[in-house]
Each structure stands twice: as C-alpha cells, then as structure tokens.
Design a protein around this motif. Structure first.
Motif, PDB file in Angstrom:
ATOM      1  N   GLU A  91       0.830  -1.205   0.000  1.00  0.00           N
ATOM      2  CA  GLU A  91       0.000   0.000   0.000  1.00  0.00           C
ATOM      3  C   GLU A  91       0.866   1.256   0.000  1.00  0.00           C
ATOM      4  O   GLU A  91       0.567   2.232  -0.683  1.00  0.00           O
ATOM      5  N   ARG A  92       1.951   1.236   0.754  1.00  0.00           N
ATOM      6  CA  ARG A  92       2.869   2.377   0.769  1.00  0.00           C
ATOM      7  C   ARG A  92       3.459   2.609  -0.617  1.00  0.00           C
ATOM      8  O   ARG A  92       3.534   3.733  -1.099  1.00  0.00           O
ATOM      9  N   ASP A  93       3.852   1.522  -1.273  1.00  0.00           N
ATOM     10  CA  ASP A  93       4.433   1.637  -2.609  1.00  0.00           C
ATOM     11  C   ASP A  93       3.410   2.171  -3.613  1.00  0.00           C
ATOM     12  O   ASP A  93       3.750   2.970  -4.491  1.00  0.00           O
ATOM     13  N   LYS A  94       2.160   1.748  -3.476  1.00  0.00           N
ATOM     14  CA  LYS A  94       1.098   2.272  -4.348  1.00  0.00           C
ATOM     15  C   LYS A  94       0.915   3.771  -4.128  1.00  0.00           C
ATOM     16  O   LYS A  94       0.721   4.531  -5.080  1.00  0.00           O
ATOM     17  N   LEU A  95       0.971   4.196  -2.857  1.00  0.00           N
ATOM     18  CA  LEU A  95       0.863   5.624  -2.549  1.00  0.00           C
ATOM     19  C   LEU A  95       2.013   6.402  -3.174  1.00  0.00           C
ATOM     20  O   LEU A  95       1.812   7.488  -3.736  1.00  0.00           O
ATOM     21  N   THR A  96       3.212   5.864  -3.087  1.00  0.00           N
ATOM     22  CA  THR A  96       4.371   6.522  -3.674  1.00  0.00           C
ATOM     23  C   THR A  96       4.177   6.693  -5.175  1.00  0.00           C
ATOM     24  O   THR A  96       4.418   7.776  -5.722  1.00  0.00           O
ATOM     25  N   ASP A  97       3.707   5.638  -5.841  1.00  0.00           N
ATOM     26  CA  ASP A  97       3.452   5.722  -7.284  1.00  0.00           C
ATOM     27  C   ASP A  97       2.381   6.762  -7.589  1.00  0.00           C
ATOM     28  O   ASP A  97       2.511   7.546  -8.531  1.00  0.00           O
ATOM     29  N   ARG A  98       1.346   6.761  -6.794  1.00  0.00           N
ATOM     30  CA  ARG A  98       0.252   7.717  -7.027  1.00  0.00           C
ATOM     31  C   ARG A  98       0.716   9.154  -6.810  1.00  0.00           C
ATOM     32  O   ARG A  98       0.338  10.058  -7.551  1.00  0.00           O
ATOM     33  N   ILE A  99       1.544   9.360  -5.793  1.00  0.00           N
ATOM     34  CA  ILE A  99       2.086  10.694  -5.524  1.00  0.00           C
ATOM     35  C   ILE A  99       2.911  11.171  -6.709  1.00  0.00           C
ATOM     36  O   ILE A  99       2.824  12.341  -7.113  1.00  0.00           O
ATOM     37  N   GLU A 100       3.711  10.287  -7.273  1.00  0.00           N
ATOM     38  CA  GLU A 100       4.526  10.657  -8.431  1.00  0.00           C
ATOM     39  C   GLU A 100       3.649  11.080  -9.606  1.00  0.00           C
ATOM     40  O   GLU A 100       3.923  12.081 -10.270  1.00  0.00           O
ATOM     41  N   VAL A 101       2.583  10.324  -9.866  1.00  0.00           N
ATOM     42  CA  VAL A 101       1.673  10.670 -10.965  1.00  0.00           C
ATOM     43  C   VAL A 101       0.973  11.988 -10.679  1.00  0.00           C
ATOM     44  O   VAL A 101       0.865  12.851 -11.555  1.00  0.00           O
ATOM     45  N   LEU A 102       0.503  12.168  -9.465  1.00  0.00           N
ATOM     46  CA  LEU A 102      -0.161  13.420  -9.106  1.00  0.00           C
ATOM     47  C   LEU A 102       0.797  14.605  -9.228  1.00  0.00           C
ATOM     48  O   LEU A 102       0.406  15.678  -9.700  1.00  0.00           O
ATOM     49  N   THR A 103       2.034  14.418  -8.825  1.00  0.00           N
ATOM     50  CA  THR A 103       3.023  15.484  -8.943  1.00  0.00           C
ATOM     51  C   THR A 103       3.264  15.834 -10.409  1.00  0.00           C
ATOM     52  O   THR A 103       3.324  17.019 -10.778  1.00  0.00           O
ATOM     53  N   GLN A 104       3.386  14.832 -11.248  1.00  0.00           N
ATOM     54  CA  GLN A 104       3.570  15.078 -12.678  1.00  0.00           C
ATOM     55  C   GLN A 104       2.364  15.817 -13.258  1.00  0.00           C
ATOM     56  O   GLN A 104       2.521  16.763 -14.043  1.00  0.00           O
TER      57      GLN A 104
END
Length: 131
Positions: A91-104
């Motif tokens: 779940e943490r890794d999914k959040l990290t991926d989502r944060i990266e997409v949101l930042t982009q």
C-alpha cells in the motif's frame, strides 16, 4: 465538542463519523448523558482519515497506521503479521506511485497555466473576445 461541531469543522457527515467510530478509527469520550464528546485533536484526525481514504487505503489498514500519525507516537504491534507488513509495504508503494503521478499532473497543469497566461491577449472591459 459534540458530533455536530466535529462534522461542521471537518465537512464530514455525522453518519460517517459514527462509521469511523464503529471501525475504531476515532474513539470519543462519552458524557454522563451518553453524548459523544470529541477532543479538538479529532479535527486533524478526521482530516487524516479522509486523506488516507482518498489515497485508496481501506479502513482496516488506516486503523493500523493511525498511531504512526500521533505525536508522541504510541505504536503497538499486537497483530503485525508478516502478511500485514507485506500489505502495508504494498500500500505504501502504491501511494508513492500515485504521488509521483499526481506530482507530474500538477506540474503539467502549472506549465499549461503559465503558457496560457503568457500568450493570452488582455481583454479590455466592454471589448468582445476575439477582436
């Protein structure tokens, strides 16, 4: 504060606050007449819960990580099985991926807005657009 005040301050319905209580995410005190009594800290706690839910975490995982959000921290590990730890890692890794997409996406919007503002023709009041 009573449930109505917490609802107003967090923009979360009373019904949803009761659900959070059922799930063990918040634990209000009870007054002598049985009314729920929420401490001021629950305003931030409910906002944290909303953010974690919006990030896609289920309430059972949120319940596990809420102690990590407290200062001072009081983390207990009575049911931290290898499976639970693997799930939390995932779940943490999914959040990290989502944060990266949101930042982009945020950065792309910022660039778009800057370009539009830079190339936008000022409109004089009373002047129709496109003239």
């Amino acid at each position: 504060m009573r449930i109505g005040e917490l609802s107003r301050l967090t923009s979360v319905s009373r019904r949803l606050l009761r659900y959070y209580e059922e799930q063990g995410l918040i634990v209000p005190d009870r007054s002598a007449n049985g009314y729920r009594d929420y401490d001021e800290r629950y305003v931030d706690r409910v906002k944290q819960i909303r953010g974690l839910l919006a990030a896609g975490l289920p309430t059972r995982i949120i319940k596990q990580i809420l102690p990590c959000l407290d200062r001072p921290r009081s983390i207990h590990f009575p049911d931290a099985t290898p499976e639970m730890l693997a799930l939390l890692t995932s779940e943490r890794d999914k959040l990290t991926d989502r944060i990266e997409v949101l930042t982009q996406n945020r950065d792309a919007m910022t660039e778009y807005l800057a370009e539009v503002k830079q190339h936008r023709t000022p409109v004089t009041p009373g002047q129709p657009r496109g003239t």
